[in-house]
Scaffold this motif. Structure first.
Motif, short mmCIF file in Angstrom:
data_model
loop_
_atom_site.label_atom_id
_atom_site.label_comp_id
_atom_site.label_asym_id
_atom_site.label_seq_id
_atom_site.Cartn_x
_atom_site.Cartn_y
_atom_site.Cartn_z
N ASP A 17 59.18 34.34 -24.93
CA ASP A 17 59.82 33.77 -26.06
C ASP A 17 60.30 34.73 -27.08
OD1 ASP A 17 59.52 31.54 -24.44
OD2 ASP A 17 57.35 30.97 -25.58
N TYR A 19 63.37 35.81 -28.08
CA TYR A 19 64.87 35.53 -27.78
C TYR A 19 65.68 36.57 -28.43
CZ TYR A 19 62.81 30.99 -26.01
OH TYR A 19 62.08 30.43 -25.38
N GLU A 23 68.17 38.52 -25.92
CA GLU A 23 69.75 38.44 -25.85
C GLU A 23 70.22 39.89 -25.95
OE1 GLU A 23 72.44 35.57 -28.37
OE2 GLU A 23 70.20 35.13 -28.20
N ILE A 52 68.63 31.43 -22.69
CA ILE A 52 67.87 31.73 -23.84
C ILE A 52 68.65 30.78 -24.87
CG2 ILE A 52 68.02 33.52 -25.54
CD1 ILE A 52 67.50 35.34 -23.20
N ARG A 53 70.15 30.71 -24.86
CA ARG A 53 70.86 30.04 -25.84
C ARG A 53 70.47 28.53 -25.82
NH1 ARG A 53 75.68 34.11 -25.00
NH2 ARG A 53 74.89 35.61 -26.33
N GLN A 56 67.07 27.63 -27.46
CA GLN A 56 67.19 27.69 -28.83
C GLN A 56 68.02 26.54 -29.45
OE1 GLN A 56 66.85 31.96 -30.55
NE2 GLN A 56 68.17 32.08 -28.63
N SER A 57 68.37 25.46 -28.46
CA SER A 57 69.29 24.37 -28.77
C SER A 57 70.88 25.01 -29.47
CB SER A 57 68.79 23.46 -29.74
OG SER A 57 67.52 23.22 -29.38
N GLN A 58 71.01 26.17 -28.74
CA GLN A 58 72.62 26.57 -29.36
C GLN A 58 73.63 26.30 -28.02
OE1 GLN A 58 71.83 30.87 -29.49
NE2 GLN A 58 70.83 30.56 -31.40
#
Length: 216
Positions: A17, A19, A23, A52-53, A56-58
């Motif tokens: 985790d 991130y 990234e 990963i995005r 993170q709710s991206q």
């Protein structure tokens, strides 16, 4: 060598985790793979960046990375990679309650995974499709999909996945006012979650069991 090391570091950090660090490593390794023309590994990095995005709710950035990854996987003939990207894209749409688009992606993914014999992936897609139907109160369709997922998970020994299927089936029974059957499914799910130490699963089961107990 260096690009593969960075990819490994990025994937490890993602699992921990971490991130931003993940990234950073994956973006560097992706650029190095692109420079040497290694499309398959560049696609793997993009897939990880998409995951990963998504975590993170991206969602727009996640979709962008996963769509690029899918195209590269298709170009290099990696059906598994392309199917996994479609599965992730479907889950992203589902999290945003865009159910028709989610179903479209997940159905494509399921068909590809069935073709290549990936049973875990197939079972995951069936569960996601079942959950989409459940969230739209289409209980008989949801149950049909979830039972198929449950059957595969029992066969391959995927206990965590099996517990989530039982949890979903119990929730459906609760919404159909079939409380005795709901309690049976949810108790089975809770026992498995306790055995494997899945706290989120235990909490989910307890929440619905409490609603049944209090009649709320």
């Amino acid at each position: 060598g260096a690009a593969q090391c960075l990819q490994l570091i990025g994937d490890t950090r993602m699992m921990q985790d971490q991130y931003p660090e993940a990234e950073d490593s994956l973006t560097q390794s992706k650029e190095m793979f692109e420079k040497v023309g290694d499309q398959l590994r560049a696609a793997q990095c993009l897939q990880s960046l998409g995951e990963i995005r998504s975590m993170q709710s991206q969602y727009p950035q996640a979709e962008d990375s996963l769509t690029q990854a899918k195209e590269l996987f298709e170009r290099t003939g990696s059906q598994l990679g392309a199917a996994q990207c479609l599965q992730s894209l479907g889950n992203i749409r589902s999290m945003q309650s865009q159910y028709p688009e989610a179903e479209d992606f997940l159905t494509q993914a399921k068909e590809m995974l069935e073709t290549i014999g990936d049973q875990i992936g197939t079972a995951e897609c069936l569960w996601s499709l079942g959950e989409i139907r459940r969230m739209q109160d289409q209980y008989s369709e949801a149950e049909h999909l979830l039972l198929k997922s449950k059957e595969i998970r029992e066969r391959i020994g995927d206990t965590n996945g099996l517990a989530w299927c039982l949890d979903s089936l119990g929730t459906i029974r609760y919404h159909q006012d079939k409380n005795a059957e709901a309690v049976d499914y949810l108790t089975q799910a809770k026992e498995i979650f306790e055995r494997i130490g899945n706290q989120n699963g235990i909490a989910d089961c307890l929440q619905v069991l409490e609603q049944i107990r209090t009649g709320s």
